[in-house]
Design a protein around this motif. Structure first.
Motif, PDB file in Angstrom:
ATOM      1  N   GLN A  80      -7.090   8.189 -16.741  1.00 11.36           N
ATOM      2  CA  GLN A  80      -5.916   7.477 -16.218  1.00 11.36           C
ATOM      3  C   GLN A  80      -6.284   6.030 -15.908  1.00 11.36           C
ATOM      4  O   GLN A  80      -7.315   5.770 -15.312  1.00 11.36           O
ATOM      5  CB  GLN A  80      -5.423   8.147 -14.933  1.00 11.36           C
ATOM      6  CG  GLN A  80      -4.923   9.564 -15.113  1.00 11.36           C
ATOM      7  CD  GLN A  80      -3.479   9.606 -15.588  1.00 11.36           C
ATOM      8  OE1 GLN A  80      -2.716   8.697 -15.322  1.00 11.36           O
ATOM      9  NE2 GLN A  80      -3.114  10.673 -16.278  1.00 11.36           N
ATOM     10  N   TYR A  81      -5.416   5.146 -16.328  1.00 12.41           N
ATOM     11  CA  TYR A  81      -5.560   3.747 -15.942  1.00 12.41           C
ATOM     12  C   TYR A  81      -4.336   3.338 -15.131  1.00 12.41           C
ATOM     13  O   TYR A  81      -3.269   3.934 -15.264  1.00 12.41           O
ATOM     14  CB  TYR A  81      -5.655   2.852 -17.179  1.00 12.41           C
ATOM     15  CG  TYR A  81      -6.943   2.969 -17.931  1.00 12.41           C
ATOM     16  CD1 TYR A  81      -8.033   2.179 -17.599  1.00 12.41           C
ATOM     17  CD2 TYR A  81      -7.075   3.863 -18.978  1.00 12.41           C
ATOM     18  CE1 TYR A  81      -9.219   2.289 -18.290  1.00 12.41           C
ATOM     19  CE2 TYR A  81      -8.266   3.979 -19.676  1.00 12.41           C
ATOM     20  CZ  TYR A  81      -9.331   3.186 -19.326  1.00 12.41           C
ATOM     21  OH  TYR A  81     -10.508   3.289 -20.008  1.00 12.41           O
ATOM     22  N   GLU A  82      -4.513   2.292 -14.330  1.00 14.12           N
ATOM     23  CA  GLU A  82      -3.369   1.691 -13.625  1.00 14.12           C
ATOM     24  C   GLU A  82      -2.663   0.742 -14.583  1.00 14.12           C
ATOM     25  O   GLU A  82      -3.272   0.232 -15.519  1.00 14.12           O
ATOM     26  CB  GLU A  82      -3.868   0.868 -12.425  1.00 14.12           C
ATOM     27  CG  GLU A  82      -4.571   1.653 -11.354  1.00 14.12           C
ATOM     28  CD  GLU A  82      -3.590   2.244 -10.369  1.00 14.12           C
ATOM     29  OE1 GLU A  82      -2.472   1.714 -10.259  1.00 14.12           O
ATOM     30  OE2 GLU A  82      -3.945   3.240  -9.736  1.00 14.12           O
ATOM     31  N   TYR A  83      -1.402   0.476 -14.281  1.00 10.85           N
ATOM     32  CA  TYR A  83      -0.770  -0.646 -14.972  1.00 10.85           C
ATOM     33  C   TYR A  83      -1.385  -1.924 -14.423  1.00 10.85           C
ATOM     34  O   TYR A  83      -1.630  -2.038 -13.221  1.00 10.85           O
ATOM     35  CB  TYR A  83       0.735  -0.665 -14.717  1.00 10.85           C
ATOM     36  CG  TYR A  83       1.500   0.347 -15.530  1.00 10.85           C
ATOM     37  CD1 TYR A  83       1.652   0.186 -16.898  1.00 10.85           C
ATOM     38  CD2 TYR A  83       2.073   1.450 -14.933  1.00 10.85           C
ATOM     39  CE1 TYR A  83       2.346   1.100 -17.645  1.00 10.85           C
ATOM     40  CE2 TYR A  83       2.776   2.382 -15.671  1.00 10.85           C
ATOM     41  CZ  TYR A  83       2.906   2.201 -17.035  1.00 10.85           C
ATOM     42  OH  TYR A  83       3.595   3.112 -17.769  1.00 10.85           O
ATOM     43  N   ASP A  86       0.416  -3.442 -11.602  1.00  7.48           N
ATOM     44  CA  ASP A  86       0.408  -2.682 -10.350  1.00  7.48           C
ATOM     45  C   ASP A  86      -0.953  -2.737  -9.665  1.00  7.48           C
ATOM     46  O   ASP A  86      -1.090  -2.316  -8.521  1.00  7.48           O
ATOM     47  CB  ASP A  86       0.744  -1.204 -10.625  1.00  7.48           C
ATOM     48  CG  ASP A  86       2.224  -0.998 -10.852  1.00  7.48           C
ATOM     49  OD1 ASP A  86       2.979  -1.925 -10.528  1.00  7.48           O
ATOM     50  OD2 ASP A  86       2.605   0.070 -11.336  1.00  7.48           O
ATOM     51  N   CYS A  87      -1.951  -3.200 -10.400  1.00  6.64           N
ATOM     52  CA  CYS A  87      -3.326  -3.136  -9.903  1.00  6.64           C
ATOM     53  C   CYS A  87      -3.563  -4.215  -8.842  1.00  6.64           C
ATOM     54  O   CYS A  87      -2.930  -5.268  -8.861  1.00  6.64           O
ATOM     55  CB  CYS A  87      -4.289  -3.311 -11.069  1.00  6.64           C
ATOM     56  SG  CYS A  87      -5.972  -2.834 -10.690  1.00  6.64           S
ATOM     57  N   LYS A  95     -10.215  -0.547 -13.324  1.00  4.12           N
ATOM     58  CA  LYS A  95      -9.166   0.421 -13.042  1.00  4.12           C
ATOM     59  C   LYS A  95      -7.990   0.272 -13.977  1.00  4.12           C
ATOM     60  O   LYS A  95      -7.277   1.229 -14.257  1.00  4.12           O
ATOM     61  CB  LYS A  95      -8.681   0.228 -11.601  1.00  4.12           C
ATOM     62  CG  LYS A  95      -9.485   0.978 -10.578  1.00  4.12           C
ATOM     63  CD  LYS A  95      -8.790   0.859  -9.238  1.00  4.12           C
ATOM     64  CE  LYS A  95      -9.794   0.840  -8.109  1.00  4.12           C
ATOM     65  NZ  LYS A  95      -9.218   0.274  -6.890  1.00  4.12           N
ATOM     66  N   CYS A  96      -7.725  -0.952 -14.431  1.00  7.33           N
ATOM     67  CA  CYS A  96      -6.499  -1.189 -15.189  1.00  7.33           C
ATOM     68  C   CYS A  96      -6.781  -1.646 -16.614  1.00  7.33           C
ATOM     69  O   CYS A  96      -5.842  -1.859 -17.372  1.00  7.33           O
ATOM     70  CB  CYS A  96      -5.616  -2.201 -14.479  1.00  7.33           C
ATOM     71  SG  CYS A  96      -6.379  -3.805 -14.290  1.00  7.33           S
TER      72      CYS A  96
END
Lengths: 262, 170
Positions: A80-83, A86-87, A95-96
């Motif tokens: 899973q990655y963040e948008y 949104d990060c 993370k993104c």
């Protein structure tokens, strides 16, 4: 909940990269929504930001970044990655996003080649993209058990070709997105649906037919939709899909056409 | 509030500057030499920010997605505007609304292909409001989707199991 339906699913075909199923007891709009969501709203990763350090190939930087964006990326299941928007990070972070580096020069690649191939152009492919995140990489089209072995015939997707003395060095940042924004984020090659034909045989009328007539009934259908039970001689629907024009194919169309000509 | 505020990015920057080493007179609104629609200059007052905007980890507020406008002429009717949605949701909601016996009319349109929004027009027979009808429709649909997900995963697992059995048996 007065209008609650309970949709039923029956899997027809299931492969690693393909699924066909019969969806019933629901509305067409649900099937269409599923199709549209699969095409345009399932988030995937794609290269979105490219910094070009050196590009002496014949392709312009903009053209090159567009091509890079269209390369499908595959992540391990469950990653899973963040948008990015949104990060919490300032620009981009682990993370993104995932950072790909590519550094190909004709000189280095051509050096290891046999003599008669020395002057040939060097192919820059998706296999040259080195990912910062081991869980995300440019997609391989070879079977999954071959992707990391020596017997793989997978040469990758060609990004550009380099002539003698040319070099390409860049950093590409892959971000999460959906295909509504750009088609490069579409996770599917094809997502489509169609109505299943419903064929019912009138058993009362069928009982009136002689065995010869039944055989003729089965034989006369050009698409070979019907079959006959060997023992009881009853007619059943053998190839339901074949009554649809597209499945019968060009072969039958040609045959009918030639019959008309005669 | 009546006056423009800084965008969230600017807000966090300005917030990190508090407390100012400047005099109170400089901070007060009346002393601002220039005020545009978007920001005050030189510095906005602390009260110009909402509390969550002052935190360093402030995320930009989620924009409004759904709005309801009752129809001025037709009773029990109104238009929903949904931002950033298209035919996927529009047609789905329309068909679900039409299955409702209390809904007299339901239709959707995308006012312009380049504007990412849809309008859903609903008229009910008066037993409930269009808002109730739409919330019932969304409730039904989300339950249906939940059921569909379960059934699909069940069937895929069964198909995988069957394929394994076949491979194992042969």
């Amino acid at each position: 909940m007065p209008n609650l339906r309970a949709p039923q699913v029956e899997i027809v075909d299931l492969r690693e990269d393909f699924v066909e199923f019969v969806l019933s007891n629901t509305d067409t709009s649900v099937a269409n929504a599923l199709r549209r969501v699969m095409i345009a709203e399932v988030p995937t990763m794609a290269i979105d930001l490219v910094t070009i350090h050196d590009n002496s190939s014949v392709l312009q930087d903009e053209f090159l970044s567009h091509r890079l964006g269209l390369i499908p990326l595959a992540a391990d299941p469950g990653v899973q990655y963040e948008y990015n928007y949104d990060c919490d990070c300032e620009d981009y972070c682990d993370k993104c996003s995932a950072v790909f580096t590519l550094d190909v020069s004709w000189d280095k690649k051509a050096l290891g080649r046999p003599e008669h191939m020395q002057d040939q152009p060097v192919h820059v492919t998706s296999a040259d993209l080195v990912s910062s995140d081991p869980r995300l990489r440019a997609v391989h089209f070879a079977p999954s058990d071959q992707t990391n072995s020596d017997i793989s015939q997978d040469a990758g997707i060609i990004i550009a070709k380099l002539a003698k003395g040319q070099r390409m060095q860049l950093t590409a940042v892959a971000k999460k997105g959906i295909a509504k924004e750009h088609a490069k984020w579409s996770p599917v090659a094809v997502a489509t649906y169609k109505f299943e034909p419903v064929i019912e045989i009138n058993e009362e009328k069928e009982a009136l037919l002689t065995p010869e007539q039944k055989a003729e009934f089965v034989e006369i259908c050009p698409a070979k939709v019907y079959g006959r039970d060997e023992k009881s001689g009853t007619i059943f629907v053998e190839h339901r899909d074949m009554c649809m024009w597209r499945r019968t194919g060009r072969y039958l169309r040609r045959r009918w056409w030639s019959r008309l000509l005669r | 509030m009546g006056r423009g505020r800084l965008g969230s990015a600017g807000a966090t920057e300005a917030a990190s500057l508090f407390p100012f080493p400047f005099s109170k007179a400089l901070l007060s609104r009346s002393s601002s030499p220039f005020e545009s629609q978007w920001c005050t200059y030189p510095f906005p007052k602390e009260s110009d920010f909402r509390k969550e905007e002052l935190s360093i980890a402030a995320a930009p507020p989620r924009p409004r997605r759904l709005a309801y406008t009752p129809d001025t002429k037709i009773p029990h009717a109104g238009t929903f505007e949904i931002i950033k949605e298209d035919h996927t949701l529009g047609n789905l909601l329309r068909m679900q609304l039409l299955a409702d016996r209390q809904v007299r009319f339901a239709g959707y349109m995308q006012p312009h292909p380049l504007e990412n929004k849809i309008h859903i027009k609903v008229q009910t027979n008066g037993d409930n409001t269009p808002v109730d009808a739409l919330s019932a429709a969304t409730e039904d649909l989300s339950q249906e989707m939940e059921g569909l997900r379960e059934v699909f995963q069940e069937q895929v697992a069964a198909a995988k199991h069957a394929a394994e059995q076949e491979q194992f048996g042969s």
